[in-house]
Design an enzyme around this catalytic site. Structure first.
Site, PDB file in Angstrom:
ATOM      1  N   ARG A  59      -8.813  -4.137  -2.154  1.00  0.00           N
ATOM      2  CA  ARG A  59      -8.496  -5.463  -1.597  1.00  0.00           C
ATOM      3  C   ARG A  59      -9.666  -6.432  -1.814  1.00  0.00           C
ATOM      4  O   ARG A  59      -9.552  -7.385  -2.569  1.00  0.00           O
ATOM      5  CB  ARG A  59      -8.167  -5.347  -0.112  1.00  0.00           C
ATOM      6  CG  ARG A  59      -6.934  -4.460   0.179  1.00  0.00           C
ATOM      7  CD  ARG A  59      -5.675  -5.096  -0.323  1.00  0.00           C
ATOM      8  NE  ARG A  59      -4.492  -4.284  -0.128  1.00  0.00           N
ATOM      9  CZ  ARG A  59      -3.737  -4.265   0.979  1.00  0.00           C
ATOM     10  NH1 ARG A  59      -4.055  -5.000   2.015  1.00  0.00           N
ATOM     11  NH2 ARG A  59      -2.654  -3.499   1.039  1.00  0.00           N
ATOM     12  N   ALA A  64       3.238   1.135   8.087  1.00  0.00           N
ATOM     13  CA  ALA A  64       2.815  -0.044   7.317  1.00  0.00           C
ATOM     14  C   ALA A  64       1.399   0.117   6.772  1.00  0.00           C
ATOM     15  O   ALA A  64       0.898  -0.753   6.059  1.00  0.00           O
ATOM     16  CB  ALA A  64       2.893  -1.287   8.192  1.00  0.00           C
ATOM     17  N   CYS A 116      -7.181  -1.379  13.074  1.00  0.00           N
ATOM     18  CA  CYS A 116      -6.800  -2.645  12.446  1.00  0.00           C
ATOM     19  C   CYS A 116      -5.730  -3.402  13.229  1.00  0.00           C
ATOM     20  O   CYS A 116      -5.345  -4.490  12.819  1.00  0.00           O
ATOM     21  CB  CYS A 116      -6.429  -2.443  10.988  1.00  0.00           C
ATOM     22  SG  CYS A 116      -5.268  -1.149  10.680  1.00  0.00           S
ATOM     23  N   ARG A 162       0.651 -11.952   2.444  1.00  0.00           N
ATOM     24  CA  ARG A 162      -0.104 -12.041   3.704  1.00  0.00           C
ATOM     25  C   ARG A 162      -0.947 -13.319   3.823  1.00  0.00           C
ATOM     26  O   ARG A 162      -1.618 -13.522   4.830  1.00  0.00           O
ATOM     27  CB  ARG A 162      -1.005 -10.802   3.871  1.00  0.00           C
ATOM     28  CG  ARG A 162      -0.242  -9.497   3.955  1.00  0.00           C
ATOM     29  CD  ARG A 162      -1.074  -8.394   4.571  1.00  0.00           C
ATOM     30  NE  ARG A 162      -1.468  -8.739   5.934  1.00  0.00           N
ATOM     31  CZ  ARG A 162      -2.359  -8.053   6.651  1.00  0.00           C
ATOM     32  NH1 ARG A 162      -2.938  -6.996   6.138  1.00  0.00           N
ATOM     33  NH2 ARG A 162      -2.663  -8.426   7.875  1.00  0.00           N
ATOM     34  N   HIS A 167      -8.489   0.343   2.533  1.00  0.00           N
ATOM     35  CA  HIS A 167      -9.389  -0.501   3.322  1.00  0.00           C
ATOM     36  C   HIS A 167     -10.504   0.396   3.855  1.00  0.00           C
ATOM     37  O   HIS A 167     -10.249   1.551   4.213  1.00  0.00           O
ATOM     38  CB  HIS A 167      -8.663  -1.083   4.546  1.00  0.00           C
ATOM     39  CG  HIS A 167      -8.022  -2.417   4.347  1.00  0.00           C
ATOM     40  ND1 HIS A 167      -6.871  -2.776   5.020  1.00  0.00           N
ATOM     41  CD2 HIS A 167      -8.366  -3.494   3.605  1.00  0.00           C
ATOM     42  CE1 HIS A 167      -6.544  -4.020   4.689  1.00  0.00           C
ATOM     43  NE2 HIS A 167      -7.435  -4.470   3.830  1.00  0.00           N
ATOM     44  N   ASP A 211     -11.720   0.492   6.715  1.00  0.00           N
ATOM     45  CA  ASP A 211     -11.444   0.988   8.075  1.00  0.00           C
ATOM     46  C   ASP A 211     -10.448   2.149   8.110  1.00  0.00           C
ATOM     47  O   ASP A 211     -10.123   2.660   9.171  1.00  0.00           O
ATOM     48  CB  ASP A 211     -11.005  -0.153   9.007  1.00  0.00           C
ATOM     49  CG  ASP A 211      -9.629  -0.713   8.684  1.00  0.00           C
ATOM     50  OD1 ASP A 211      -8.892  -0.136   7.859  1.00  0.00           O
ATOM     51  OD2 ASP A 211      -9.272  -1.756   9.279  1.00  0.00           O
ATOM     52  N   ASP A 223       3.084  -8.377   8.699  1.00  0.00           N
ATOM     53  CA  ASP A 223       1.817  -7.638   8.795  1.00  0.00           C
ATOM     54  C   ASP A 223       0.778  -8.369   9.647  1.00  0.00           C
ATOM     55  O   ASP A 223      -0.367  -7.908   9.752  1.00  0.00           O
ATOM     56  CB  ASP A 223       1.217  -7.428   7.390  1.00  0.00           C
ATOM     57  CG  ASP A 223       1.746  -6.153   6.720  1.00  0.00           C
ATOM     58  OD1 ASP A 223       2.154  -5.221   7.437  1.00  0.00           O
ATOM     59  OD2 ASP A 223       1.716  -6.098   5.470  1.00  0.00           O
ATOM     60  N   ASN A 238       0.877  -1.176   0.000  1.00  0.00           N
ATOM     61  CA  ASN A 238       0.000   0.000   0.000  1.00  0.00           C
ATOM     62  C   ASN A 238       0.911   1.221   0.000  1.00  0.00           C
ATOM     63  O   ASN A 238       2.093   1.109   0.377  1.00  0.00           O
ATOM     64  CB  ASN A 238      -0.987  -0.031   1.187  1.00  0.00           C
ATOM     65  CG  ASN A 238      -0.304   0.202   2.512  1.00  0.00           C
ATOM     66  OD1 ASN A 238       0.317   1.246   2.727  1.00  0.00           O
ATOM     67  ND2 ASN A 238      -0.385  -0.760   3.419  1.00  0.00           N
ATOM     68  N   ASN A 281      -7.780  -8.082   9.762  1.00  0.00           N
ATOM     69  CA  ASN A 281      -7.900  -8.403   8.338  1.00  0.00           C
ATOM     70  C   ASN A 281      -8.219  -9.854   7.978  1.00  0.00           C
ATOM     71  O   ASN A 281      -8.411 -10.170   6.813  1.00  0.00           O
ATOM     72  CB  ASN A 281      -6.601  -8.030   7.606  1.00  0.00           C
ATOM     73  CG  ASN A 281      -6.255  -6.550   7.721  1.00  0.00           C
ATOM     74  OD1 ASN A 281      -5.117  -6.173   7.572  1.00  0.00           O
ATOM     75  ND2 ASN A 281      -7.236  -5.701   7.997  1.00  0.00           N
TER      76      ASN A 281
HETATM   77  N1  ARG Z   1       0.488  -3.477   5.517  1.00  0.00           N
HETATM   78  C1  ARG Z   1      -0.832  -3.977   5.752  1.00  0.00           C
HETATM   79  C2  ARG Z   1      -1.520  -4.209   4.418  1.00  0.00           C
HETATM   80  O1  ARG Z   1      -1.305  -3.426   3.520  1.00  0.00           O
HETATM   81  C3  ARG Z   1      -1.618  -3.029   6.599  1.00  0.00           C
HETATM   82  C4  ARG Z   1      -3.013  -3.481   6.910  1.00  0.00           C
HETATM   83  C5  ARG Z   1      -3.760  -2.509   7.745  1.00  0.00           C
HETATM   84  N2  ARG Z   1      -5.072  -2.973   7.959  1.00  0.00           N
HETATM   85  C6  ARG Z   1      -6.201  -2.256   7.821  1.00  0.00           C
HETATM   86  N3  ARG Z   1      -7.309  -2.847   8.035  1.00  0.00           N
HETATM   87  N4  ARG Z   1      -6.187  -1.014   7.451  1.00  0.00           N
HETATM   88  O2  ARG Z   1      -2.267  -5.138   4.243  1.00  0.00           O
END
Ligand code: ARG
Length: 272
Positions: free
Chosen positions: A141, A260, A266, A90, A170, A172, A65, A18, A71
């Site tokens: 995603r 990250a 999250c 992931r 995302h 969230d 992560d 991301n 997630n």
């Molecule tokens: N580096 C992780 C990714 O890109 C961060 C995830 C953060 N999660 C969230 N629900 N915003 O998947």
């Protein structure tokens, strides 16, 4: 109310999936692990301090992560729908969560195991009413077809919202539920239809300042009880708007995790 968090001993920025994970020159951001560990411990204590039970699952080597515990699925009561992560980096996290959920007696559903569509659990879905109705983000995603499956197979009422800015990849990161009829949101993260749905659905709406949303992950705050809001430190406008609306804000530092692409919301899974 019970939360699950994953301990951060293996957390780092090891790849860029991301835009937050890279510096302006394209290099991966550097995480200070000791600082990350301290921030994570403070967040855990903050949750416990407002009376929330928190379970901890150990992180795993090679899965940096995994700390972003929101997630990996969508839980309600004692059931959980497992995720199918969009990025190969992931995917190995999910079986570790599955194992934990099985050990806790959850009934496991794995409708996306054939790999045809991606679903990133509570990164992209938020319960309006647990087990009955939810909002679901798609565009980066989670695939939109997922929401038809969730409706057809589980009978959930789903409002799909298209995300249009990769900074808010995302749901969230750009929509924060604050209790019945109340939410905070980042308008530029949604298409016109989604924005209209949000405006019509919530009577009390707080608009998050774009800089606070991007740099401070303000909309990744967490309101467990319709009263307290745990939020990244320094989102001053958001904190003022929340206080004006009657919420009690608790500011925490999650800067190492923002590198990250995640913050308060999250870093935990809400088990209801
Ligand atoms: N580096 C992780 C990714 O890109 C961060 C995830 C953060 N999660 C969230 N629900 N915003 O998947």
């Amino acid at each position: 109310m019970r939360l699950l968090m994953v301990s951060p001993e293996h957390f780092e920025v090891a790849y860029g999936i991301n835009p937050h994970m890279r510096a302006a020159d394209g290099s991966l951001k550097h995480v200070d692990r000791a600082r990350a560990a301290a921030q994570w411990r403070d967040l855990l204590q903050t949750f416990r301090g407002i009376g929330i039970q928190v379970d901890v699952l150990p992180g795993a080597p090679g899965l940096p992560d995994m700390v972003f515990a929101a997630n990996h699925g969508l839980p309600w009561q004692n059931e959980i729908i497992l995720s199918r992560m969009a990025h190969a980096e992931r995917r190995e996290e999910v079986p570790l969560f599955r194992h934990w959920y099985e050990g806790q007696g959850y009934r496991i559903h794995d409708p996306f195991s054939d790999g045809a569509v991606d679903f990133e659990g509570m990164g992209d879905t938020l319960w309006l009413e647990p087990g009955r109705s939810l909002v679901g983000g798609h565009g980066f995603r989670t695939r939109p077809e997922v929401y038809q499956t969730l409706g057809r197979r589980f009978g959930f009422e789903v409002a799909p919202l298209k995300l249009v800015s990769d900074l808010f990849y995302h749901l969230d990161t750009c929509l924060c539920l604050l209790g019945p009829g109340a939410a905070a949101w980042v308008p530029q993260a949604f298409d016109a239809e989604g924005a209209a749905w949000i405006r019509a659905r919530f009577q009390r709406l707080i608009e998050v300042d774009p800089r606070e949303a991007k740099e401070g992950f303000a909309a990744n705050a967490y309101c467990p009880d319709g009263r307290h809001v745990v939020v990244q430190r320094g989102c001053d406008r958001f904190v003022r708007d929340l206080s004006d609306a009657g919420f009690q804000t608790i500011e925490v530092e999650t800067g190492e995790f923002i590198k990250a692409g995640g913050s308060v919301f999250c870093l935990k899974m809400a088990l209801c």
